[in-house]
Design a protein around this motif. Structure first.
Motif: not given
Length: 870
Positions: A477-484, A489-493, A496-502
């Protein structure tokens, strides 16, 4: 791939990386294996059985079936990932490997489909299907042997092959077994290949290795390195001290000292060299740190669960026994690094500039410390209260509370830049701030907290494998969610790309975990052959006779010989494999010969003894795989790196000898306050031992000062040695008084006896051993000895042991003595009663006085040197 990474691949995960259409074959099988292991560990099979009415657990999750599936995956992946010959292709799978793969899988499939039928005809060697059974067993053993050779090397093949050959050929009192009987024992029943080691690998080890791999891929490894450097980098020899701590933290979840060396050493070794360490010393510090990581609970190189299984000690109790020596060893290693830095007059790395006053720094430190402490208190005590109120919601409550904590910590981390892997060859102008570094990855500790909270003793404690299962889920769960979530929280858009990294981190971690398990799965199967051979033939008795002959009956010499043999047997083998080999052959030898010399050692202490020396083989020349990995990074000489690493690890080699004679170091039978006292004294003693071996205490030591420090360290570790000289520990009474003495002892008492009788292997020779009897409730002597496991006869002025009770805890006597010989009976020769003596801690007083004298002389010498310069 660097040469160090190539070595890790060859030893741990397989050096073959196919291209073309075969490119994804190994990753897909690895991912499938991991999903299967998670499935059988989860409640899903039970849920499906209830909802569908089909007993899916019986066909999929049953341990008898699942260990065969587990070995099928291990053999298949070993065949695919590890080339059979040095000349075998690395970029494709040759035809002969496909043949071996299909043969191995079919052998496992036969065992799975015929599982019930084989169990029903156990021991029926004239059954019509026996020819099919033997064909499958022979093919399976051949494929397994090749898998052992390709994934673990020739040494384990030789050891297992010799013992298996002894089963068939025989020798001594063992007359040998027929082909059918031997192969049935090895393959068709669960006392050989499919025995306890493979069962532990299937149920527990896989999940812990998977947990560690996902934790590493998610970024925890880099975080541990960063925080170690932020906290320790500014001290003398800071990079080396940081390497020690980073390796200790990696050891919490790592299953390989070689992988630990490469993971942390890639960053730490170049920095150590730049601050003044030679290539060999930089590599040696990393090697010593990484091998010690395998001694650090809770995983201990994946061997902890096997030790618990073989010794019958609960896993949580084993963690308590193993914790103190591991921590003491690491503290001493940090001190050795400090001594090396003092010798070379090294400086630390520059600290970040700060405008904070001392008061603000103190408040910041206290705030961080209190916050982290409150997190642990919240997890443990609050959840304990919730358990009492809602026992049925325990696991889900744990996960829910940790989810809230995770979101809070992740939000705090999102307000700081993400940690990035630095170039170890780039100059470090300033160290990162410790507080900011800590907050960026504090949430990585939550799955570890979940794991430990679930497994530590509580009214609703979970099993080791179920605890690991929920910890793996939390880590996924942490590996999947930490980046998105950080992006949100940072207000970035770019969510989905961060979810792909996770998702990629999670998949890669899962695949890496399964690849790391290949050699472990194969090793536990091969260990089944070793354990099965010993249990069937008693082959360890022959090894014991050789050791006893070479040692001349001297206990200390015997232990040194066993330590050397453990080092030799462990050379070139991964952590789990070397423990299984040395434990199978050496542990019974120590138990038997120590008892014969009057030393009764807890079984867990014996297994930790051989485990420690098996681990030290990783930095022992000429093999020393971890030393070769470190040398590949440092560009130093691997043999000199191994020699220097072993010199640093002498303090680790000392510990097993000490806790055999002083089990307080393993926190056995001590109170909390006594445990703290033992920890403080043992830490001081180990640091003094390190100072003596390095020739440097407060300043450079003279020879006699080093000798004095060794004497002080020995006294602090074993004050009972001097007390035994001043006052013998036992009053000896003749064995004929055993029944009367047993009758007089209070409820719950124990009685130490020496037994003499005809040797099991040679009835004309006399053997002896010592045991401790638990007498239980007060009764007459014969009843109390019967309750302790011995059937007694009084005859001709002797107390004769006629037989053992069916539930006796002393079954080892059957393997040491010939029972039932009325002309030469087995008798209680002596009863040893503990004397009332002065506390052994009194010997600390002269030892500390001598320490004060050494300190005074060194300080005085340094002061005079400074005055001379002025």
């Amino acid at each position: 791939m660097t040469s160090a990474e190539q070595l890790v691949a060859e030893v741990d995960s397989g050096a073959r990386s196919p291209t073309g259409w075969q490119r994804n074959l190994i990753p897909v099988i690895c991912f499938s294996w991991a999903m299967y292991q998670l499935y059988i560990a989860s409640p899903v099979p039970f849920w499906l059985s209830v909802t569908t009415g089909v007993d899916t657990f019986q066909f999929v999750g049953n341990l008898s079936i699942s260990r065969k599936v587990h070995l099928a995956f291990s053999i298949a992946l070993a065949t695919l990932a590890f080339p059979l010959f040095k000349s075998s292709p690395r970029n494709k799978i040759p035809v002969y490997d496909w043949v071996l793969l299909i043969t191995g899988v079919l052998a496992m499939l036969y065992m799975i489909l015929m599982n019930t039928n084989i169990a029903e005809r156990a021991g029926d060697f004239v059954h019509p299907n026996i020819k099919y059974d033997m064909t499958v067993a022979a093919l399976g053993m051949i494929v397994l042997t090749l898998a052992v050779y390709r994934s673990l090397g020739l040494p384990l093949v030789v050891v297992a092959g010799v013992l298996a050959g002894y089963v068939f050929i025989g020798g001594g009192n063992w007359g040998g077994a027929s082909f059918v009987k031997g192969m049935w024992h090895f393959w068709m029943q669960e006392e050989g290949v499919f025995g306890k080691p493979l069962a532990v690998s299937t149920q527990t080890i896989f999940l812990f290795v998977l947990f560690g791999a996902i934790l590493e891929k998610a970024g925890a490894g880099g975080y541990f390195i960063k925080i170690a450097f932020a906290l320790l980098g500014h001290f003398k020899g800071g990079p080396a001290k940081a390497a020690v701590i980073a390796s200790a933290l990696s050891g919490l979840y790592s299953g390989s000292s070689i992988a630990n060396t490469v993971t942390t050493g890639t960053f730490t070794i170049p920095l150590m060299k730049r601050t003044g360490f030679s290539a060999e010393k930089a590599g040696a510090v990393e090697v010593a740190s990484s091998t010690n990581g395998q001694l650090m609970p809770p995983v201990m190189g994946a061997a902890a669960f096997l030790i618990a299984e073989f010794t019958g000690v609960e896993y949580t109790t084993l963690l308590k026994h193993a914790l103190l020596p591991a921590i003491i060893s690491y503290i001493a290693l940090v001190y050795i690094v400090h001594i090396e830095a003092c010798k070379l007059d090294l400086k630390g790395l520059p600290k970040p500039p700060s405008t904070k006053t001392f008061q603000r720094k103190l408040i910041g430190f206290l705030t961080g410390f209190i916050t982290v402490s409150l997190l642990f208190i919240l997890v443990y005590f609050t959840l304990g209260q919730v358990k009492a109120a809602f026992p049925g919601l325990t696991v889900y409550t744990v996960l829910s509370i940790n989810l809230v904590i995770y979101l809070v910590l992740l939000y705090i981390a999102s307000k700081r830049p993400d940690l990035e892997q630095d170039d170890p060859d780039a100059p470090i102008t300033v160290l990162p701030p410790a507080a900011d570094t800590a907050w960026t990855g504090l949430y990585y500790l939550l799955p570890i907290i979940i794991l430990l909270w679930s497994i530590l003793p509580t009214p609703e404690r979970l099993s080791a494998h179920l605890s690991a299962y929920y910890a793996v889920l939390a880590m996924i769960f942490i590996a999947l969610t930490q980046h998105p979530l950080k992006a949100i929280f940072r207000g970035e858009s770019e969510i989905l790309s961060r979810l792909k990294i996770g998702f990629n981190d999670c998949v890669q971690g899962t695949i890496a975990g399964a690849r790391n398990m290949i050699s472990i799965g194969i090793a536990t199967a091969a260990a089944g052959v070793i354990v099965g051979s010993i249990s069937l033939t008693g082959a360890h008795g022959f090894v014991g006779e050789v050791v006893e002959y070479l040692s001349g009956g001297n206990l200390l010499v015997m232990l040194i010989l066993v330590a050397i043999m453990s080092l030799i047997l462990g050379m070139g083998l991964p952590t789990t494999a070397n423990y299984l080999v040395v434990a199978g052959l050496m542990a019974p030898v120590i138990v038997a010969l120590a008892a014969k010399s009057g030393l009764i050692v807890p079984l867990v202490a014996v297994h930790l003894f051989v485990f420690y020396f098996g681990i030290l083989a990783d930095d022992t020349p000429p093999v020393g795989l971890a030393a070769y990995a470190a040398a590949a990074i440092s560009k130093g000489d691997p043999i000199q790196t191994g020699i220097q690493g072993f010199a640093y690890d002498i303090r680790t080699a000392l510990l097993p000898f000490l806790f055999l004679f002083n089990t307080e170091l393993l926190l056995m039978n001590v109170t909390v306050f006594k445990g703290i006292f033992v920890f403080v004294i043992a830490t001081v003693a180990m640091m003094l031992f390190a100072a003596a071996t390095q020739g440097w205490f407060l300043f450079k030591s003279r020879v006699w000062e080093s000798v004095a420090l060794l004497l002080i360290a020995f006294t602090l570790f074993r004050p009972g040695f001097w007390l035994d000289y001043a006052s013998p520990p036992f009053a000896e009474r003749p064995g004929v008084e055993a029944l009367a003495l047993a009758a007089d002892m209070p409820d719950g008492a124990t009685m130490r006896i020496r037994i003499v009788g005809p040797d099991f292997d040679d009835i004309d020779e006399q053997n002896n051993t010592s045991i401790i009897l638990d007498l239980g409730e007060k009764a007459d002597g014969e009843t109390r000895l019967f309750n302790a496991g011995l059937q007694i006869l009084e005859e001709d002025g002797k107390v004769i042991i006629d037989a053992l009770t069916w539930d006796s805890k002393h079954k080892q006597l059957d393997q040491l003595f010939t029972m039932g010989d009325f002309d030469n009976p087995l008798v209680i020769d002596m009863v040893q009663l503990e004397r009332d003596r002065l506390p052994k801690e009194l010997f600390y007083i002269p030892a500390l006085a001598l320490l004060g004298l050494v300190c005074m002389l060194q300080l005085g010498r340094q002061r005079r040197a400074k005055l001379a310069i002025v």
